[in-house]
Motif scaffolding. Structure first.
Motif, short mmCIF file in Angstrom:
data_model
loop_
_atom_site.label_atom_id
_atom_site.label_comp_id
_atom_site.label_asym_id
_atom_site.label_seq_id
_atom_site.Cartn_x
_atom_site.Cartn_y
_atom_site.Cartn_z
N TYR A 5 28.56 127.95 58.73
CA TYR A 5 28.38 129.26 59.35
C TYR A 5 27.23 129.34 60.33
O TYR A 5 27.20 130.23 61.19
N ASP A 6 26.26 128.43 60.22
CA ASP A 6 25.16 128.41 61.19
C ASP A 6 25.29 127.25 62.17
O ASP A 6 24.39 127.02 63.00
N LYS A 7 26.40 126.49 62.04
CA LYS A 7 26.71 125.39 62.98
C LYS A 7 25.57 124.38 63.07
O LYS A 7 25.18 123.95 64.16
N LYS A 8 25.05 123.96 61.93
CA LYS A 8 23.93 123.03 61.93
C LYS A 8 24.36 121.57 61.88
O LYS A 8 23.53 120.67 61.96
N GLY A 9 25.65 121.32 61.68
CA GLY A 9 26.12 119.95 61.64
C GLY A 9 26.16 119.32 63.02
O GLY A 9 26.26 120.01 64.03
N ASN A 10 26.10 118.01 63.07
CA ASN A 10 26.09 117.29 64.35
C ASN A 10 26.98 116.06 64.26
O ASN A 10 26.84 115.24 63.34
N TRP A 11 27.88 115.93 65.24
CA TRP A 11 28.83 114.81 65.28
C TRP A 11 28.12 113.47 65.33
O TRP A 11 28.48 112.52 64.62
N ILE A 12 27.14 113.34 66.20
CA ILE A 12 26.46 112.06 66.41
C ILE A 12 25.74 111.61 65.14
O ILE A 12 25.82 110.44 64.74
N VAL A 13 25.04 112.53 64.51
CA VAL A 13 24.35 112.21 63.26
C VAL A 13 25.36 111.81 62.18
O VAL A 13 25.13 110.86 61.42
N ALA A 14 26.47 112.53 62.12
CA ALA A 14 27.51 112.23 61.13
C ALA A 14 28.06 110.82 61.31
O ALA A 14 28.20 110.05 60.35
N MET A 15 28.38 110.46 62.56
CA MET A 15 28.91 109.12 62.82
C MET A 15 27.87 108.04 62.55
O MET A 15 28.19 106.94 62.10
N ALA A 16 26.60 108.36 62.80
CA ALA A 16 25.52 107.41 62.51
C ALA A 16 25.44 107.15 61.01
O ALA A 16 25.22 106.01 60.57
N ILE A 17 25.61 108.20 60.21
CA ILE A 17 25.58 108.04 58.75
C ILE A 17 26.73 107.16 58.27
O ILE A 17 26.55 106.27 57.44
N VAL A 18 27.93 107.39 58.81
CA VAL A 18 29.09 106.57 58.43
C VAL A 18 28.82 105.10 58.78
O VAL A 18 29.13 104.20 57.98
N PHE A 19 28.24 104.86 59.94
CA PHE A 19 27.93 103.50 60.36
C PHE A 19 26.87 102.87 59.45
O PHE A 19 26.98 101.70 59.06
N LEU A 20 25.86 103.64 59.08
CA LEU A 20 24.81 103.14 58.20
C LEU A 20 25.35 102.82 56.81
O LEU A 20 24.94 101.84 56.18
#
Length: 206
Positions: free
Chosen positions: A25-40
């Motif tokens: 609801y506050d749109k705090k998620g980020n695509w780039i950070v998410a993909m970085a986590i998957v890669f890590l």
């Protein structure tokens, strides 16, 4: 700005109900950070596969394949996202595909945070101390499953029971997608063989 984006996943895994609510609801998620986590997480899985101590590591170092290890994390992750999005659109879920991807990626963070120190620890332990290694890995998986449960419930605004049903059906849907994919590639392979045989036959007669 980026400092806050990088800190937010750590906030989510400690305060999941509030964190996933803010993500949606506050749109705090980020695509780039998410993909970085998957890669890590993929790197952490490869690190553990290859470098865990010999007492707990039964994998042959000569069978290591980085692409297969990447596939073992990235493919199930996106299968989960696609299956969950496909299913929840039919079950009145409120989550968008981006929200599912980002929240699921954030839920993976404990695996990276615990797999790496567990792997390092495993290289210095005795046989009697292996229980703590398995405890760390098990705790990482349980933490991840709990975060997936909370993220699904929050993103789609489901009850606890409906969330459990949805997660189980998503797992079934993932298997169904894999089955259809294998069936499709098998069909393509057979069609290719059929047309290649016809081509060779015509070439031979010509």
């Amino acid at each position: 700005m980026w400092k806050e984006r990088l800190r937010f996943p750590f906030y989510v895994i400690v305060h999941p109900f509030k964190g996933f609510w803010d993500l949606k609801y506050d749109k705090k998620g980020n695509w780039i950070v998410a993909m970085a986590i998957v890669f890590l997480v993929s790197l952490a899985a490869m690190f553990q596969y290859q470098y865990a101590g010999f007492i707990v590591n039964y994998n042959s170092p000569y069978s290591f394949n980085s692409m297969i290890q990447l596939r073992n994390v990235i493919l199930p992750f996106f299968l989960w996202c696609v299956a969950n999005w496909s299913l929840t659109t039919l079950m009145d879920g409120e989550g968008k595909f981006k929200e599912i991807v980002v929240s699921s990626a954030y839920a993976l963070l404990p695996i990276f945070l615990l797999f790496v120190p567990a792997t390092i620890y495993s290289r210095f332990i005795t046989l009697e101390e292996t229980a703590f290694y398995y405890y760390l890995n098990g705790f990482a998986v349980i933490w991840f499953l709990f975060l997936i449960f909370v993220s699904t419930m929050t993103i789609h605004q489901y009850t606890a029971f409906k969330t459990i049903v949805t997660i189980c059906l998503t797992a079934v849907c993932m298997g169904f997608i894999v089955f259809l994919g294998m069936l499709f590639f098998s069909l393509v392979q057979q069609m290719y063989s059929f047309f290649f045989t016809i081509y060779k036959e015509l070439q031979f007669r010509g």
